[in-house]
Structure formats: C-alpha cells, structure tokens
Scaffold this motif. Structure first.
Motif, PDB file in Angstrom:
ATOM      1  N   ALA A 103       2.004 -30.249 -74.431  1.00 30.15           N
ATOM      2  CA  ALA A 103       3.246 -30.590 -73.740  1.00 30.15           C
ATOM      3  C   ALA A 103       3.866 -31.838 -74.343  1.00 30.15           C
ATOM      4  O   ALA A 103       5.078 -31.948 -74.504  1.00 30.15           O
ATOM      5  CB  ALA A 103       2.989 -30.788 -72.255  1.00 30.15           C
ATOM      6  N   ARG A 146       5.873 -31.036 -77.353  1.00 32.09           N
ATOM      7  CA  ARG A 146       7.177 -30.485 -77.012  1.00 32.09           C
ATOM      8  C   ARG A 146       8.132 -31.581 -76.572  1.00 32.09           C
ATOM      9  O   ARG A 146       9.294 -31.606 -76.921  1.00 32.09           O
ATOM     10  CB  ARG A 146       7.037 -29.468 -75.875  1.00 32.09           C
ATOM     11  CG  ARG A 146       6.397 -28.166 -76.283  1.00 32.09           C
ATOM     12  CD  ARG A 146       6.598 -27.167 -75.169  1.00 32.09           C
ATOM     13  NE  ARG A 146       5.836 -25.967 -75.401  1.00 32.09           N
ATOM     14  CZ  ARG A 146       4.610 -25.781 -74.964  1.00 32.09           C
ATOM     15  NH1 ARG A 146       4.012 -26.728 -74.290  1.00 32.09           N
ATOM     16  NH2 ARG A 146       3.980 -24.658 -75.199  1.00 32.09           N
ATOM     17  N   GLN A 147       7.615 -32.508 -75.756  1.00 36.53           N
ATOM     18  CA  GLN A 147       8.466 -33.569 -75.239  1.00 36.53           C
ATOM     19  C   GLN A 147       9.026 -34.415 -76.383  1.00 36.53           C
ATOM     20  O   GLN A 147      10.185 -34.817 -76.357  1.00 36.53           O
ATOM     21  CB  GLN A 147       7.668 -34.435 -74.260  1.00 36.53           C
ATOM     22  CG  GLN A 147       7.310 -33.668 -72.988  1.00 36.53           C
ATOM     23  CD  GLN A 147       6.032 -34.154 -72.365  1.00 36.53           C
ATOM     24  OE1 GLN A 147       5.545 -35.227 -72.710  1.00 36.53           O
ATOM     25  NE2 GLN A 147       5.486 -33.373 -71.455  1.00 36.53           N
ATOM     26  N   SER A 184      16.439 -32.569 -68.479  1.00 39.52           N
ATOM     27  CA  SER A 184      15.014 -32.428 -68.722  1.00 39.52           C
ATOM     28  C   SER A 184      14.269 -33.570 -68.053  1.00 39.52           C
ATOM     29  O   SER A 184      14.793 -34.680 -67.928  1.00 39.52           O
ATOM     30  CB  SER A 184      14.747 -32.439 -70.230  1.00 39.52           C
ATOM     31  OG  SER A 184      13.393 -32.167 -70.499  1.00 39.52           O
ATOM     32  N   ASP A 214      13.583 -29.136 -64.668  1.00 35.99           N
ATOM     33  CA  ASP A 214      12.871 -28.862 -65.928  1.00 35.99           C
ATOM     34  C   ASP A 214      11.713 -29.848 -66.007  1.00 35.99           C
ATOM     35  O   ASP A 214      11.650 -30.699 -66.873  1.00 35.99           O
ATOM     36  CB  ASP A 214      13.814 -29.025 -67.121  1.00 35.99           C
ATOM     37  CG  ASP A 214      13.155 -28.611 -68.438  1.00 35.99           C
ATOM     38  OD1 ASP A 214      12.131 -27.915 -68.399  1.00 35.99           O
ATOM     39  OD2 ASP A 214      13.657 -28.997 -69.499  1.00 35.99           O
ATOM     40  N   TYR A 243       8.591 -29.501 -66.684  1.00 30.91           N
ATOM     41  CA  TYR A 243       7.680 -29.443 -67.820  1.00 30.91           C
ATOM     42  C   TYR A 243       8.234 -30.242 -69.003  1.00 30.91           C
ATOM     43  O   TYR A 243       7.540 -30.485 -69.967  1.00 30.91           O
ATOM     44  CB  TYR A 243       7.475 -27.999 -68.281  1.00 30.91           C
ATOM     45  CG  TYR A 243       6.764 -27.110 -67.299  1.00 30.91           C
ATOM     46  CD1 TYR A 243       5.937 -27.629 -66.308  1.00 30.91           C
ATOM     47  CD2 TYR A 243       6.917 -25.735 -67.363  1.00 30.91           C
ATOM     48  CE1 TYR A 243       5.293 -26.795 -65.418  1.00 30.91           C
ATOM     49  CE2 TYR A 243       6.274 -24.895 -66.469  1.00 30.91           C
ATOM     50  CZ  TYR A 243       5.456 -25.429 -65.495  1.00 30.91           C
ATOM     51  OH  TYR A 243       4.824 -24.592 -64.619  1.00 30.91           O
ATOM     52  N   PHE A 291      10.481 -29.181 -71.104  1.00 26.83           N
ATOM     53  CA  PHE A 291      10.490 -28.257 -72.233  1.00 26.83           C
ATOM     54  C   PHE A 291      11.874 -28.076 -72.848  1.00 26.83           C
ATOM     55  O   PHE A 291      12.010 -27.511 -73.914  1.00 26.83           O
ATOM     56  CB  PHE A 291       9.978 -26.886 -71.793  1.00 26.83           C
ATOM     57  CG  PHE A 291       8.492 -26.798 -71.611  1.00 26.83           C
ATOM     58  CD1 PHE A 291       7.654 -27.860 -71.926  1.00 26.83           C
ATOM     59  CD2 PHE A 291       7.922 -25.638 -71.131  1.00 26.83           C
ATOM     60  CE1 PHE A 291       6.289 -27.768 -71.754  1.00 26.83           C
ATOM     61  CE2 PHE A 291       6.554 -25.541 -70.953  1.00 26.83           C
ATOM     62  CZ  PHE A 291       5.737 -26.600 -71.266  1.00 26.83           C
ATOM     63  N   TYR A 305      14.267 -26.179 -71.325  1.00 26.28           N
ATOM     64  CA  TYR A 305      14.682 -24.817 -71.002  1.00 26.28           C
ATOM     65  C   TYR A 305      15.916 -24.772 -70.100  1.00 26.28           C
ATOM     66  O   TYR A 305      16.568 -23.741 -69.987  1.00 26.28           O
ATOM     67  CB  TYR A 305      13.555 -24.076 -70.269  1.00 26.28           C
ATOM     68  CG  TYR A 305      12.323 -23.796 -71.090  1.00 26.28           C
ATOM     69  CD1 TYR A 305      12.319 -23.915 -72.473  1.00 26.28           C
ATOM     70  CD2 TYR A 305      11.141 -23.384 -70.477  1.00 26.28           C
ATOM     71  CE1 TYR A 305      11.186 -23.648 -73.218  1.00 26.28           C
ATOM     72  CE2 TYR A 305      10.000 -23.099 -71.212  1.00 26.28           C
ATOM     73  CZ  TYR A 305      10.018 -23.236 -72.575  1.00 26.28           C
ATOM     74  OH  TYR A 305       8.887 -22.968 -73.299  1.00 26.28           O
ATOM     75  N   ASP A 330      12.893 -20.333 -75.055  1.00 29.11           N
ATOM     76  CA  ASP A 330      11.935 -19.722 -74.132  1.00 29.11           C
ATOM     77  C   ASP A 330      11.947 -18.202 -74.206  1.00 29.11           C
ATOM     78  O   ASP A 330      12.118 -17.514 -73.203  1.00 29.11           O
ATOM     79  CB  ASP A 330      12.202 -20.183 -72.692  1.00 29.11           C
ATOM     80  CG  ASP A 330      11.147 -19.673 -71.720  1.00 29.11           C
ATOM     81  OD1 ASP A 330       9.974 -19.592 -72.123  1.00 29.11           O
ATOM     82  OD2 ASP A 330      11.500 -19.357 -70.573  1.00 29.11           O
ATOM     83  N   SER A 341      -1.161 -27.097 -69.330  1.00 27.54           N
ATOM     84  CA  SER A 341      -0.352 -27.319 -70.529  1.00 27.54           C
ATOM     85  C   SER A 341      -0.812 -26.498 -71.728  1.00 27.54           C
ATOM     86  O   SER A 341      -0.168 -26.519 -72.766  1.00 27.54           O
ATOM     87  CB  SER A 341      -0.299 -28.802 -70.935  1.00 27.54           C
ATOM     88  OG  SER A 341      -1.401 -29.150 -71.771  1.00 27.54           O
TER      89      SER A 341
END
Length: 858
Positions: A24, A27-28, A141, A156, A158, A160, A162, A203, A344
């Motif tokens: 995770a 991604r961040q 985010s 959002d 997570y 991510f 999205y 996604d 994660s």
C-alpha cells in the motif's frame, strides 16, 4: 442519554495489524507523485480543472461513546443535507473537558498534498467558487468519507487513487468536507471530463490468459457516466490478437460510476507466454464509439503461478484469485490449499510467496480487496466462492483440503476454520489473531500489565491507556445489537477446531500482531485440543521472509491429516451462531435456533448407541445415509426417537420434547435465508430506490442507494445494479435479493415486496405489528423474506421523513465488525448519541413474525 467509554483496545489492535502495509505504501508514493503534477495529459479521464491548495481542518477529541455500528459524528451531521459553510477560527465543538476545537488553515506541500500529523482522524473543509453550474469529477485520496454540497459520498481510504465521483457544481460556493482515515494526508482536485461517458483504466480486474487453454475470460472496467441520463444498452468491444468479443454491459445511472464486466476472447492453444494488449472500445446503444483504451494483459502458462477471474454470485461482479499450481503437471486427486492474505497484500503476492508443491495447488482469494473485510462478511463469502472455483478447476481429493494464511489472513484462518470445520482437514494460522472484537479484553489486560517500552512499541499513549482502564457499561440494547456479531466471535466457536489439525506459527518478536496473542491461543487449545502444534520462529518479527507462511513443517502436518469420512466419525462437536452463516458439519445440520444468533451446538456420539446432546437448537437435520447408523433409534437430549427409513431425518424440539418432523418449510428461517440485516447484501442483489416522493425524498433515496453502491464498489470491488422503483419487475429480477430504499409512501416496489410484512413504514409513521411510532425523525433497517421466492431476501433502508433520512446516512452496515440484527429502529440523533439513539433492535421469529421474535425496546 447515557455515555460510556469506547473500547480503545479495538482501535489500537486494528491499528497495529494495519501497520504492515508495504504494498500500500508503494501505491501511496505513486499517488503523491501523480497529484504533484498538474499537466493536462497526466489525467486520462479529462483535464485538471482545479487543484485544492488551501483548506481548513478540524481536530476533535475522540468520541467517548462505544458504538461500532453507529459511530457518532456531529461534524458530518452539521453538513449533511445543508448549505453550511465555515471560516477560519470558527469554533466547531466544545468537548466534555471544556476545550474548544476550531477550524484551522492548512496548505498543501510541494506534492499538492495536505500533509500534517494533526490530520489523522481529522476533518478537511474545502470550498470552490464556480462561475457557473457544470459537471466535474471530484478526485480525492486519503479520506474515508466525503460530503459534497450536503450529500455523502464514499472515500478513498486505501489511498489508491480510485476515487472519481461525478458531481454537479452549482454556481457560487461549493463545499467539500472530507474525513481523514488512518493516514495524515489528503489530496483533492476537480477534473473536467473529456466526454459525458468514459472508460477509466484505474482499478481494472483482469485474468492472466493461459497459453495451454482455449477458453473465454472475464474482465472488468469502470464506466463513468457524468451525464444526467441513464447509459443503457451499451457494449464493450474487445480486440486481442486478431479476435474480437462484444459484451453487453449493465446499465449505469446518471452521475455515477459502475465497474462492468466484459468478455475477453480466447488465445490460441499453445501460445507463447508474453505481455500483450487488449483494445477496448465503449459503444453506445446506437453502436457509435464513445471511448477507447489499450490495456496490458499477460499470457502465462497454466503450470506456473497465475491469476484467474470468475463471476461472483454476491453481486454479479468480476473477482480474481491467484494460484500457485502444483509442480506436478496434470496432478490428479491432489491436495488443495486455501491461503488467505494479510492486510494490504494482493492475492497475487500471496500465491507468489509459496514454492509450488508437488502434491497440491495453492489457491489465494482476494477478500474482495487487499484490506477487504478481514475475511468476515463478504470476505468470508469470497473465500467460499474461490474454494468452490479451486475445487472445480483442480478436482482435488475431497479429503485433502487445507487452510492457512498470514496476519489478517491468520485471523481469516482462525475464523474460517472455526466457522466451517468440516471443510478443512487442518488449518495453519500464521502471525494471526483469532477474534478482533472478542480478543479486546485480553489485549486490554495485557496492555495494562505491559512495560512502558512494550506499550510504546504498540502505539499506546498515556491518554489511550487511561481510556483502556475505563470499563464499558453495556445496556440490554447494546447486547441485543452486539449479538448479531456472534458469527464473527471466533472464540465462541473454538471447540469446532476439534475436527481439524492445527499448526500455529508466530514470530518470537512480532510487534504487529504481538506474540502474546499466539501464546494465549496455545494455552486455550491446550485445555481441550489433542492435535495441535505451536512454533515460535526464533527472532522472527511479523514478516521474516517466505517462511512466515511457506513453512515446510506446516505442509508436513497437512500431509498427515485428512477430512474424516462421515461414516467413520464416532464423535463430533459442532457450534454455530447462525444457520445462515454455518449450519452444517458432516451429516448434521442445524436448521433453526431457539434463540437467534446465540451460540447453538450439537455433540454427537456413536458410543453407547447413537446420541446427540444439543443447546439452543429448535430443528435438527441428519443425513442418515452418510452416518451409516446401525441402530433404528437415536437419543436426542435423553429422548429416545425412531430413525425413519428415509435417507434424511428431521427432528424438532417442542414443549413435550424432541419429535420426528418434516423438512422445514423454505418460507421459514433456515440455512438458506436467516438474517440479520447485512445478509440482504448478497445473492445478486439489486438496489431499488424510490421515485414517488417529493423532490427532496427522491433525490435523497437515489443518493443513498448510489452511496451504498459506491461503498460496495470501493470496499468490495463490487458492481451493484441500481433500479428505480418504476422499472422494478418481479420476473425480471426473480430470486434475487432486493435492497429497497424508501417507504410505502414513496417507493412503488413496496407493495410488490412488503405488502403483507408485519413491519410497515410510511411518511411520519412506523407500524411494528400492532405497535405504532409516529414522527418524521425515524430511520429503519430490516430484512424480510421475499414473498415470491424461497431463497431471496428484501433488505430495507427506510425513513419516515426528512429528519429520518439524515439518520439512515450511516452506512456502516457495509463494514465488517459491525453488528446489525434483523431490525433496527433509530432516531435522527443517532449521529450524536450512537447506539443510545436506537429505539428498537432484534430478530424476527423463525416464521419471520414479530410475535415470535426477540426484540429489545428502549
């Protein structure tokens, strides 16, 4: 209104478990870089219209109320369905110590991120002055929820990237209120969409194409509808290596997004493994091209590690799972290992952590998301669906099925193993915790005795320690609500482990899931279990390489355990909290309970003649053919009963004792349909919203249905069909669960589905059997049997008026760890007082009546 302390240990333990988020964090980092740029061509969905660079934030004291299912939120309540604005320095709240909390200015850093430790759990207030009304995409985010111009939307959390929410900006000031989650950073901007209806490749769900197979595949992509019209009868055309497929896609409501499925044409058999591209085109109902995207996809060997997709029966969405197939090609009658991942961790990485086994296949489900549902609720259902897919593909020896997992997956192993004891020959929880909610008391006790250094490692501040020392004061209403969570109370089902071998693996120095948790489970099993192994990996932390899961002694234990054949079982214990979750073990099925959602149990023995001892069981079923009984009678709770000549027998407990009975009616509660309320969100569910009310009612119920669809998409990689009540047809949606938004006064589907049910809701009135509650402030959740179906249910999200609509804003029923009985009636002060605002909660009787049910009133 009564106030009492929250279980701080629950929050702390969850935070500890959630710290292991390597993938995770990667991604961040990408998202921070992504938001830090402002070039038009950085956004495939359109042009950047505005980046929020300054805002106001508010920190508040953590609530002193214990309400997992209904957490109080006075700040959001102020902005809900209102045009409220705030200014710098304005006091928002004054807590119980007399301390005031004000809105404070904050600006973004060089990556266009609001980044400050004070933001963790805080609120962020953004405003934007639009010169005209227009449609944009709101992209944010790091937040758990958002209220945009008075209406709630999913976050959002997570981080991510999205989140892409179509919104209609009004001319003038537009207000956005974001609630932060576990991160101390948030970002937000507005995007001008390139077209009214577009594809986004953020996604996607895709399989690997298998070189040795000539088969069709399923993928999924999101379609964004920023228009005010429905997108109906659209198609997606896919081109790949000279082949084409054309897929009709689900309808997409105005101003919303939906993840839709599409077909991928087969590859030629014996293709070479490679990276390839799919060409996707979105076609309108007239066949014109609206958007196109090129998508990378891989062709792999089915004998190597790969991922597969399937259509979920929960919501008709495309889900994926990953496989580490056996190193023995075309293995027959091998073993199947279900491996559940940690927080994660992607299912792909879960499978990649294993070396391929020569005697079995590793199958790794997703839990619907890398965090998902901690393998409870819809995560549990995902695991069962993938287990069924694995059996269908690999056809293993049915007696050689095993379960393992790491961290959150260790919890999933404890939980799934206790819930479905006859499905696995042995289980191996690695670095796992057994029961997040039920374990809190032990965690508090341990934390209070811990050294200062230990508490520091666990993130327990002195303030949190003081909170942990306070004992909760639970009312009868609280106990009724919490009872709905008993199916997730793993330790209440612990004797089910007697049906399995158990291997516990834990790092000696694990500070994420502290080692004392495993030691206490060792002590617990030591009291009754004759077949378990405990091993602490020397110097091991939470993750010490692939041996954290792929530990050879685990698979040696597995190799020496098999699921017993029914006819060879001489003794067996089985426990469940709900037949709707787990009703059966081997040849015995608990069809109905005396007291719903309390623990029910069966203790079977062939010694001294077949005998069964039960607790909290009303109707019991037995598969006589599988049992291979040599007796023509059986004793149930010391009552001697005849065994019929049929293959199956059913017994019912009456006031006169146990009696032979017929098979329970499907119209009554049973394994097929049992409640509570959350069970409505299953079985190819469809959301039906009201359109027969006034403008405010119609807008609110549509938004609430859309919010739940957004939430289920984000949390569960879901795809929910929304239908206006005027379009709902019983035959078209036959045998599917329906979640109805509205009441008898404004949703025309009510008469089709709930006309004769003992709960009736209309404007300013709730009728529960003969009891009448008046006022426009009431919100209601309940589940009912669908009258035209033997299997489907109707979930109801309802209110008696505008104030009640605010009450039903809370959509925490789509979170794991929350407890919702069959029915909950609550007032509009629920966002202030939490569960103290619940007026009635409880369970319908086995005949779905209120009269024979169990309800608590305040």
């Amino acid at each position: 209104m009564k106030k009492y302390p929250i279980h701080q240990s629950l929050i702390i333990l969850f935070a500890l478990i959630s710290t292991f988020t390597i993938s995770a964090q990667k991604r961040q980092g990408n998202i921070v870089e992504y938001f830090g740029k402002e070039k038009v061509n950085d956004v495939k969905e359109g042009k950047i219209a505005h980046v929020f660079k300054d805002a106001l934030y508010l920190t508040t004291k953590r609530s002193a109320l214990n309400s997992i299912s209904f957490p109080p939120d006075m700040i959001f309540k102020d902005f809900l369905m209102s045009d409220k604005t705030v200014s710098e320095g304005e006091i928002a709240t004054i807590d119980d110590t007399g301390t005031s909390h004000s809105w404070t200015k904050i600006e973004v850093d060089e990556t266009n991120t609001f980044n400050d430790p004070a933001l963790r759990g805080a609120y962020l207030y953004l405003s934007y002055r639009s010169p005209a009304a227009k449609t944009v995409l709101f992209e944010a985010s790091g937040h758990t929820q958002a209220i945009i111009n008075g209406y709630p939307h999913e976050g959002d959390y997570y981080d991510f990237g999205y989140s892409l929410i179509p919104i209609q900006l009004k001319k003038g000031i537009n207000v956005f209120v974001l609630k932060a989650g576990r991160f101390s950073r948030m970002r937000a901007r507005l995007i001008q969409p390139k077209a009214p209806i577009i594809l986004t490749t953020r996604d996607m769900t895709l399989p690997d194409l298998l070189a040795e197979e000539s088969m069709d595949y399923k993928g999924a992509i999101r379609v964004i509808n920023t228009s005010e019209s429905w997108a109906k009868n659209f198609q997606i055309k896919v081109k790949h290596l000279g082949k084409e497929s054309l897929s009709s896609i689900s309808s997409i409501p105005p101003m919303s997004t939906r993840k839709v499925s599409f077909d991928i044409p087969p590859v030629n058999k014996n293709s070479e493994p490679s990276r390839s591209k799919l060409e996707l085109k979105l076609l309108s109902n007239s066949g014109s091209e609206l958007d196109s995207q090129d998508v990378d996809i891989q062709i792999k060997s089915k004998y190597g590690k790969h991922k597969r997709t399937f259509m979920s029966q929960i919501d008709n969405s495309v889900q994926y799972f990953s496989v580490a197939p056996s190193s023995t090609e075309e293995l027959k009658d091998g073993a199947l290992f279900l491996s559940v991942h940690g927080a994660s961790v992607e299912a792909v990485n879960q499978a990649n952590a294993y070396k391929q086994k020569d005697w079995g296949h590793v199958v790794a489900p997703t839990n619907r998301r890398p965090f998902g549902f901690a393998w409870e609720d819809w995560g549990r259902l995902d695991a069962l669906e993938v287990l069924a897919e694995g059996k269908k593909i690999y056809r293993p020896d049915p007696q050689k099925i095993y379960l393992t997992g790491h961290s959150m997956g260790g919890h999933g192993t404890w939980y799934l193993g206790a819930t479905y004891p006859d499905k696995f020959a042995a289980i191996a929880p690695c670095a796992g915790y057994p029961d997040l909610l039920g374990y809190r008391d032990s965690f508090v006790k341990r934390a209070l005795k811990a050294t200062e250094a230990e508490r520091k490692r666990w993130g327990i501040t002195s303030e949190r320690l003081k909170q942990m020392q306070k004992k909760p004061q639970l009312t009868d209403m609280d106990h009724m609500i919490l009872r709905a969570g008993n199916p997730s109370r793993t330790l209440k089902l612990k004797r089910n482990y007697l049906q399995q071998g158990v291997y516990i693996l834990h790092g000696e120095k694990d500070n994420v899931v502290p080692t004392f948790i495993a030691r206490e489970m060792r002590e617990e099993l030591g009291k009754f279990h004759p077949d378990f192994t405990y091993y602490e990996y020397p110097e091991g932390t939470h993750w010490y390489g692939d041996h954290s899961m792929d530990w050879p002694p685990i698979f040696e234990l597995f190799k020496n355990r098999t699921i017993k054949s029914d006819s060879l079982i001489n003794k067996m214990e089985f426990y469940t909290a709900s037949p709707g979750v787990s009703a059966k073990s081997h040849f015995i099925t608990i069809y109905q309970q005396q007291k719903p959602f309390e623990i029910s149990s069966v203790d079977f023995s062939k010694e001294n003649g077949p005998a069964v001892t039960t607790n909290n069981v009303l109707i019991l079923g037995m598969d006589l053919e599988s049992m291979k009984l040599k007796s023509d009678s059986i004793t149930i709770d010391n009552v001697l009963l005849k065994v019929p000549s049929k293959n199956k027998a059913f017994y019912k407990k009456t006031t006169e004792g146990w009696q032979l009975t017929s098979k329970p009616s499907l119209k009554e509660k049973g394994p097929h349909r049992n409640g509570g309320f959350k069970d409505a969100f299953n079985n190819q569910m469809v959301f039906v919203y009201a359109t027969k009310g006034n403008t405010m009612e119609n807008k609110w119920y549509f938004n609430k249905a859309r919010l739940d669809a957004e939430t289920f998409y984000y949390r569960a990689n879901g795809s929910v069909e929304l239908v206006p009540d005027t379009d709902f047809d019983l035959k078209k949606y036959a045998d599917r669960n329906v979640v109805l938004y509205g009441n008898k006064s404004n949703n025309s589907a009510w008469k089709k589905l709930l006309k004769d049910f003992p709960v009736q809701v209309e404007n300013n009135l709730v009728t529960l059997d003969q009891k009448v509650i008046k006022g426009n402030q009431w919100g209601l959740y309940f589940i009912a049997p669908r009258p035209d179906s033997d299997t489907a249910s109707v979930g109801v999200v309802s209110a008696t008026g505008i104030n009640g609509m605010k009450a039903i804003y809370s959509n925490h029923y789509l979170l794991n760890g929350t407890s919702y009985p069959d029915l909950l009636l609550f007032g509009d002060d629920i966002m202030e007082y939490g569960s103290d605002a619940v007026k009635c909660a409880g369970f319908f009787g086995n005949d779905w009546s209120i009269e024979n049910g169990d309800f608590q009133w305040r």
